[in-house]
Structures are given as structure tokens and as C-alpha cells.
Enzyme design. Structure first.
Site, PDB file in Angstrom:
ATOM      1  N   PHE A   1      -1.524   3.890   8.331  1.00 57.11           N
ATOM      2  CA  PHE A   1      -1.851   2.934   9.374  1.00 57.11           C
ATOM      3  C   PHE A   1      -0.847   1.509   9.029  1.00 57.11           C
ATOM      4  O   PHE A   1      -0.504   0.829   9.797  1.00 57.11           O
ATOM      5  CB  PHE A   1      -3.270   2.419   9.199  1.00 57.11           C
ATOM      6  CG  PHE A   1      -3.445   1.444   8.119  1.00 57.11           C
ATOM      7  CD1 PHE A   1      -3.444  -0.132   8.292  1.00 57.11           C
ATOM      8  CD2 PHE A   1      -4.182   1.890   6.723  1.00 57.11           C
ATOM      9  CE1 PHE A   1      -3.867  -0.674   7.074  1.00 57.11           C
ATOM     10  CE2 PHE A   1      -4.372   1.126   5.726  1.00 57.11           C
ATOM     11  CZ  PHE A   1      -4.006  -0.423   5.797  1.00 57.11           C
TER      12      PHE A   1
ATOM     13  N   GLU B   1      -4.708   7.145  13.095  1.00 54.72           N
ATOM     14  CA  GLU B   1      -5.652   6.816  14.148  1.00 54.72           C
ATOM     15  C   GLU B   1      -6.198   5.328  14.151  1.00 54.72           C
ATOM     16  O   GLU B   1      -6.786   4.915  15.444  1.00 54.72           O
ATOM     17  CB  GLU B   1      -6.929   7.849  14.088  1.00 54.72           C
ATOM     18  CG  GLU B   1      -7.654   7.492  12.746  1.00 54.72           C
ATOM     19  CD  GLU B   1      -7.266   8.234  11.566  1.00 54.72           C
ATOM     20  OE1 GLU B   1      -6.082   8.228  11.211  1.00 54.72           O
ATOM     21  OE2 GLU B   1      -8.156   8.782  10.869  1.00 54.72           O
TER      22      GLU B   1
ATOM     23  N   CYS C   1       2.783  -0.545   0.988  1.00 55.23           N
ATOM     24  CA  CYS C   1       2.802   0.251  -0.383  1.00 55.23           C
ATOM     25  C   CYS C   1       3.940  -0.414  -1.228  1.00 55.23           C
ATOM     26  O   CYS C   1       3.457   0.184  -2.419  1.00 55.23           O
ATOM     27  CB  CYS C   1       3.435   1.657   0.079  1.00 55.23           C
ATOM     28  SG  CYS C   1       4.971   1.385   1.096  1.00 55.23           S
TER      29      CYS C   1
HETATM   30  P1  NAD Z   1      -4.661   7.615   4.469  1.00 58.54           P
HETATM   31  O1  NAD Z   1      -4.202   8.426   3.307  1.00 58.54           O
HETATM   32  O2  NAD Z   1      -6.151   7.265   4.650  1.00 58.54           O
HETATM   33  O3  NAD Z   1      -4.185   8.268   5.750  1.00 58.54           O
HETATM   34  C1  NAD Z   1      -2.812   8.669   6.103  1.00 58.54           C
HETATM   35  C2  NAD Z   1      -2.526   9.800   7.155  1.00 58.54           C
HETATM   36  O4  NAD Z   1      -3.534  10.991   6.585  1.00 58.54           O
HETATM   37  C3  NAD Z   1      -3.413   9.391   8.443  1.00 58.54           C
HETATM   38  O5  NAD Z   1      -2.503   9.833   9.482  1.00 58.54           O
HETATM   39  C4  NAD Z   1      -4.856   9.790   8.370  1.00 58.54           C
HETATM   40  O6  NAD Z   1      -5.195  10.441   9.575  1.00 58.54           O
HETATM   41  C5  NAD Z   1      -4.360  11.224   7.597  1.00 58.54           C
HETATM   42  N1  NAD Z   1      -5.684  11.670   6.770  1.00 58.54           N
HETATM   43  C6  NAD Z   1      -6.664  10.927   6.165  1.00 58.54           C
HETATM   44  N2  NAD Z   1      -7.465  11.672   5.507  1.00 58.54           N
HETATM   45  C7  NAD Z   1      -7.201  12.857   5.487  1.00 58.54           C
HETATM   46  C8  NAD Z   1      -7.575  13.915   4.799  1.00 58.54           C
HETATM   47  N3  NAD Z   1      -8.684  13.951   3.958  1.00 58.54           N
HETATM   48  N4  NAD Z   1      -6.798  15.265   5.374  1.00 58.54           N
HETATM   49  C9  NAD Z   1      -5.655  15.090   6.047  1.00 58.54           C
HETATM   50  N5  NAD Z   1      -5.434  14.085   6.586  1.00 58.54           N
HETATM   51  C10 NAD Z   1      -5.925  12.957   6.322  1.00 58.54           C
HETATM   52  O7  NAD Z   1      -3.947   6.214   4.217  1.00 58.54           O
HETATM   53  P2  NAD Z   1      -3.667   4.964   5.117  1.00 58.54           P
HETATM   54  O8  NAD Z   1      -5.242   4.396   4.646  1.00 58.54           O
HETATM   55  O9  NAD Z   1      -3.651   5.337   6.406  1.00 58.54           O
HETATM   56  O10 NAD Z   1      -2.796   4.433   4.469  1.00 58.54           O
HETATM   57  C11 NAD Z   1      -2.416   3.400   3.169  1.00 58.54           C
HETATM   58  C12 NAD Z   1      -2.349   4.129   2.219  1.00 58.54           C
HETATM   59  O11 NAD Z   1      -0.703   4.663   2.324  1.00 58.54           O
HETATM   60  C13 NAD Z   1      -2.115   3.394   1.020  1.00 58.54           C
HETATM   61  O12 NAD Z   1      -2.524   4.303  -0.253  1.00 58.54           O
HETATM   62  C14 NAD Z   1      -0.675   3.285   0.734  1.00 58.54           C
HETATM   63  O13 NAD Z   1      -0.281   2.999  -0.478  1.00 58.54           O
HETATM   64  C15 NAD Z   1      -0.179   4.213   1.385  1.00 58.54           C
HETATM   65  N6  NAD Z   1       1.229   4.124   1.559  1.00 58.54           N
HETATM   66  C16 NAD Z   1       2.228   4.543   0.582  1.00 58.54           C
HETATM   67  C17 NAD Z   1       3.574   4.644   1.256  1.00 58.54           C
HETATM   68  C18 NAD Z   1       4.552   5.119   0.169  1.00 58.54           C
HETATM   69  O14 NAD Z   1       5.812   5.069   0.692  1.00 58.54           O
HETATM   70  N7  NAD Z   1       4.209   5.981  -0.964  1.00 58.54           N
HETATM   71  C19 NAD Z   1       3.675   4.008   2.317  1.00 58.54           C
HETATM   72  C20 NAD Z   1       2.915   3.459   3.118  1.00 58.54           C
HETATM   73  C21 NAD Z   1       1.756   3.661   2.820  1.00 58.54           C
END
Ligand code: NAD
Length: 509
Positions: free
Chosen positions: A164, A191, A296
Site C-alpha cells: 500500500f 487493496e 520501506c
Molecule cells: P503486505 O505484506 O500486507 O501486503 C503486500 C501485498 O501482499 C498486498 O498486495 C496484499 O494484498 C498481499 N498480501 C497480504 N497478505 C498476504 C498473504 N498472506 N498472502 C498473499 N498475499 C498477501 O504489506 P503492506 O502492509 O501492503 O505494505 C507494507 C510493507 O511493505 C512493510 O513491511 C514495508 O516495509 C514493505 N515494503 C517493502 C519495500 C521494499 O522495497 N523492501 C517497499 C515497500 C514496502
């Protein structure tokens, strides 16, 4: 400025009350199935309803990408990039309204949303050079009469699953390069803020991208499971939290798909006693609290070395208290709300935990109120001092406007601290000593390092990625690693004998 960028956001085609999918060049809504709410976090109210794709929609999206692959991959790269050049112009035309879409669902300031679009645009610009980047190597005469060369060919249908916090930039780390390389793509955005990625796909069609080359499928965890189960998907790029990254990487590998999965972070910024304190404090404030800490590459740990600690904490507290919190659309606002009510609750629970663990809460943002926005998901800047490596508020990613200060005696213990952490996304040092900076840069275990630069995000022509539990897979994202990820290598050995061979058959190697 283009005339269309003066149009108000309300009349922009990206604003929708019901948000569906983008399949085969058409925006579509589901007749039935699951759905979820999309909020404007600045007012804390639902503004749209999002369709969550089931098996039929997932199959339709993958089918459309698979059907588009033969023609798109056969198109010569110089012709493919002409579409990307046109796409770049449309992104510039719509930049301010795309930023408006991001702010409306994510909460970050308009300036920040414009910044993320700019970084995404830079990947499109990088991908415009794909004919050069796809050039293989050639060896004349590797044996008598034999020449050999390597070429890179696309993989097929690629999948992107994105978080997100950067609803435009992170998808744009992936699909412009994948598509320029000749692949077709299915994007599953977060989402929580789906409008901008959907609009980005529509604009690509407007630029001339053939139907089916880029599809957007909305949904949650279940939608992702359906996508991973489709054997037509050849490769998966994931960016999100570490537990999900680890799961996706394992699951993709088990199913024989190429994968790269970028996870969470706990980025440290080391302040040496010789550092320019005012610069270090400004840098820390911007990187810890910008976008409400939902980056991130946010700095979430300040490592105060020796005598730097007391003046640093004092100056940070002054800055943190002075931040202007409000809706991201309001001029002069430094920090918008958190993305959802439940995420705000989660961050609040870490503040309670920090107090229980014995850390000193120097600045408490919990009482923050924004006039006229009583239901928005706001949280003020928080600063913890005297945090220790054993505390969970140090070990775990909070992903909110919470900065923790750990005090250490010297540079060696600062480096050891960073290296012992489970995450290794970014690490930064502020110092006026070249020797200290060099020692840090060489020995620190992190994928992206800053020296007097607070958020060391690589440009599009370098690659982005962390070490340790911040990245699963051998390749970073975008840059030349992106080209390697989205192509596979083929090496050809060629001989053109003048006459058919008449000698004895050789079984030698
Ligand atoms: P999230 O892991 O909750 O969700 C990421 C994506 O995965 C979304 O599209 C979501 O719908 C999907 N998803 C969620 N749970 C899932 C599951 N159990 N199985 C399959 N798909 C699933 O992450 P978020 O809250 O949207 O974003 C924040 C996180 O992203 C933080 O931990 C941040 O550090 C990380 N992030 C990392 C980077 C990087 O470059 N390393 C960049 C941006 C964000």
C-alpha cells in the site's frame, strides 16, 4: 503545463465509487463475489468499494496476458519502446491528478505522492533504453569455424504483487521493465489504495499498449493464492511485509516460478559525534516521519554514538513536536494520516509496548488532533530514547511515525548493532570523517547505504534491494537486475560448414 492537468480531480476518470479490474484493455466490474472498502484516511470514511477477484477473474486476466504474449514478445524492442515513450508523456500530463488519487487513498502529502510518481516515471525512462539493455554478448570464433553469442528472451506472463505504501512507484518498479523486455503482466496492487495503479494501466493503453499486455487484478490474500496457483505465470515480483514475502518466495519456488520478494525493514541512521548535528537532525526528521513513517526506506532507528546522544535527542524532540499534521491535500502539512484505522491501532500498540519495555517516550504523538478531521487516522510523531536491542520496538518493524534512539559508545558497536539486526534494507551514517564513512560503507550489512544521505534509494538505472530478511531471491528490483529478472539467457553456438562432413564421427566433448 498541459491543459488537462488543470482539470479538477473530481472529474478525473480515475475517481470511482466502485473499483474493479483491468483485463484485456477493459475496465470491468464483477457481477458477484467478494469485495472490500477503500477509505480516505484523512477523514476516516469509506469512499469506494473494491471488487476482490475470484477464480474466474484471475483466469480471465492470466488468459488475456498469455494470449497477448506471442505478438508482444515478437515485436522488435525499438517498436515496443515507442509505446513507452508515449506513455511517459501521458504520465507527465496526468501527474498532478495521479498524485491526487494516491493522496486520497493513502493519506501522504501531495508533494510526496508527486515524488513517488517521479521515481516511477524514471523507471519508464530507463525502460525506454531496453533495446540497448537487451543486447547480448558475441564471441567470434570460439572454435574453428564456430561463433557463439548470448541473447535475452522474455519469460512470458509475469505477476507483480505490491504494497500500500507506494501504490504507483512500486508497481512501476516492475511492469515497465517486464513489458519493455517483451513479457506481459498481471498486477495485483494493494487493496488499500487501488485507484492509481488501475489508472496507470488505462493510461498505458491510451499510449498504444496492445490489449492484454498489462492487466490489473484487484483483491486480497485469496486473490494472490489463485494467481500463484496458475501455472501460466512464469515469474513473480513481490514487495510487502517480510512474512508474506517469505511465503510468496517459497510458494513461487515450489511451483517452479522465478521469484523476487522484497520484505520489511528497520533502517538505522548512525550519528557520529563529529557529524553536522543540524543536518543529521533534519535528515532524521524527514526520513523517520515523512509519509508518516510508512516508507520501506524510512529511518526508524537513530544510533547515537558517544557524545552525540544528548544533543541529538534534544534537537530531535524539538523538530518532532513542530511537525504540522493534517490532510495530505492541505498546503503546509508535513505528515498526513496513517493508511487505515487498524494500522493506526497496530502502531499505537507498539507505543504501549515500548513504555512497558522501559523505553523513554520523549515525544508522545498519541494525543494529536486535527481540527475538522476528528475521524481521520492521524497519529503525531513519537520519539523513544534509551531503547535497547532486546526490545521488540527495536527488533520489529512498526511502520509508523515512531523513531527509536539506541545509544552506543563507538563506530564498531554501531556497525555491530546494524549487522545483528534481522533486516538489512538501508543503513545510513552521518559523519564528517571520510575514514569512518568508508569503514561503515564497507562493513555494514545492508543492500542500500547512505553517507550523509538520509534515504539512499537507488535511481532507476541502479537496482533497489535489501539484504537479510529484507529480500528473498538473488536479484534486486529495477535497473540491470530488473532486466536480468524479466529475461532468460540463451547462448547459441553456430557453425556453417562449407560442405557436408565426410570424416569419421567424433564422440569427443
Ligand atoms: P503486505 O505484506 O500486507 O501486503 C503486500 C501485498 O501482499 C498486498 O498486495 C496484499 O494484498 C498481499 N498480501 C497480504 N497478505 C498476504 C498473504 N498472506 N498472502 C498473499 N498475499 C498477501 O504489506 P503492506 O502492509 O501492503 O505494505 C507494507 C510493507 O511493505 C512493510 O513491511 C514495508 O516495509 C514493505 N515494503 C517493502 C519495500 C521494499 O522495497 N523492501 C517497499 C515497500 C514496502
Amino acid at each position: 503545463m498541459h491543459s488537462s492537468s488543470r482539470q479538477p480531480l473530481e472529474s478525473y476518470p480515475g475517481i470511482r465509487l466502485r473499483i474493479g479490474h483491468y483485463i484485456g484493455g477493459k475496465t470491468m466490474l464483477q457481477q458477484e463475489g467478494r469485495n472490500g472498502p477503500v477509505y480516505d484516511p484523512s477523514i476516516g470514511q469509506q469512499i469506494a468499494q473494491l471488487d476482490f477477484a475470484g477464480v474466474p477473474e484471475v483466469q480471465a486476466a492470466v488468459q488475456s496476458a498469455a494470449a497477448a504474449f506471442p505478438a508482444w514478445s515478437e515485436l522488435p524492442p525499438p517498436q515496443r519502446v515507442r509505446v513507452l515513450f508515449r506513455y511517459r508523456e501521458l504520465l507527465l500530463r496526468d501527474q498532478s491528478r495521479l498524485a491526487g488519487l494516491i493522496t486520497r487513498e493513502h493519506g501522504k502529502t501531495l508533494a510526496d505522492a508527486g515524488g513517488e510518481l517521479q521515481r516511477g516515471l524514471e523507471v519508464v525512462e530507463f525502460a525506454c533504453g531496453i533495446p540497448h539493455l537487451l543486447k547480448g554478448g558475441y564471441s567470434d570464433r570460439v572454435a574453428s569455424g564456430v561463433d557463439s553469442w548470448s541473447l535475452r528472451q522474455p519469460l512470458g506472463v509475469c505477476l507483480g504483487i505490491t504494497p500500500f505504501n507506494f501504490p504507483a512507484m512500486v508497481p512501476m518498479w516492475m511492469y515497465p521493465i517486464a513489458i519493455a523486455c517483451g513479457n506481459t503482466f498481471v498486477l495485483k496492487p494493494s487493496e488499500k489504495d487501488p485507484s492509481c495503479p488501475l489508472r496507470l494501466a488505462e493510461l498505458f493503453s491510451e499510449a498504444g499498449l496492445p490489449d492484454g499486455v498489462l492487466n490489473v487484478i484487484n483483491g486480497d490474500q485469496r486473490t494472490v493464492e489463485y494467481l500463484l496457483g496458475d501455472e501460466r505465470i512464469a515469474a513473480v515480483s513481490f514487495v510487502g511485509s517480510t512474512p508474506v514475502a517469505e511465503h510468496i518466495y517459497a510458494e513461487a519456488g515450489r511451483r517452479g516460478k522465478r521469484a523476487q520478494a522484497l520484505g520489511g525493514a528497520k533502517n538505522h541512521l548512525v550519528v557520529m559525534p563529529d557529524a553536522d548535528l543540524a543536518r543529521a537532525v533534519d535528515a532524521l526528521t524527514g526520513s523517520a516521519y515523512g509519509s508518516a513513517g510508512e516508507r520501506c526506506m524510512a529511518i526508524s532507528v537513530a544510533v547515537a554514538v558517544g557524545q552525540a546522544a544528548d544533543p541529538l535527542v534534544k534537537a530531535l524532540a524539538v523538530k518532532a513536536r513542530s511537525l504540522h499534521i493534517g490532510p495530505g491535500t492541505q498546503p503546509g502539512v508535513d505528515m498526513g494520516p496513517l493508511v487505515t484505522a487498524s494500522h493506526r491501532e497496530r502502531v499505537l500498540s507498539y507505543i504501549d509496548l515500548g513504555l512497558k519495555e522501559g523505553a523513554q517516550l520523549v515525544v508522545d504523538g498519541r494525543e494529536c488532533r486535527v481540527d475538522g478531521h476528528a475521524h481521520g487516522f492521524y497519529l503525531g510523531a513519537c520519539l523513544f530514547d534509551r531503547v535497547t536491542p532486546a526490545m521488540r520496538i527495536y527488533r520489529e518493524e512498526i511502520f509508523g511515525p515512531v523513531l527509536v534512539v539506541v545509544r552506543v559508545p563507538d563506530i564498531d558497536s554501531a556497525i555491530a548493532l546494524v549487522n545483528q539486526h534481522a533486516y538489512g534494507n538501508g543503513a545510513v551514517i552521518f559523519t564528517t570523517s571520510g575514514n569512518t564513512a568508508n569503514l561503515f560503507m564497507r562493513n555494514v550489512q545492508a543492500g542500500m547505504v547512505g553517507i550523509n544521505v538520509p534515504i539512499p534509494v537507488p535511481m532507476a538505472f541502479h537496482s533497489f534491494g535489501g539484504w537479510k530478511r529484507s529480500l528473498f531471491g538473488p536479484l534486486h528490483i529495477h535497473g540491470t537486475d530488473g532486466v536480468r529478472f524479466y529475461t532468460r539467457l540463451k547462448t547459441v553456438s553456430q557453425r556453417w560448414p562449407e560442405a557436408s562432413g565426410q570424416g569419421p564421427v567424433s564422440l569427443g566433448f
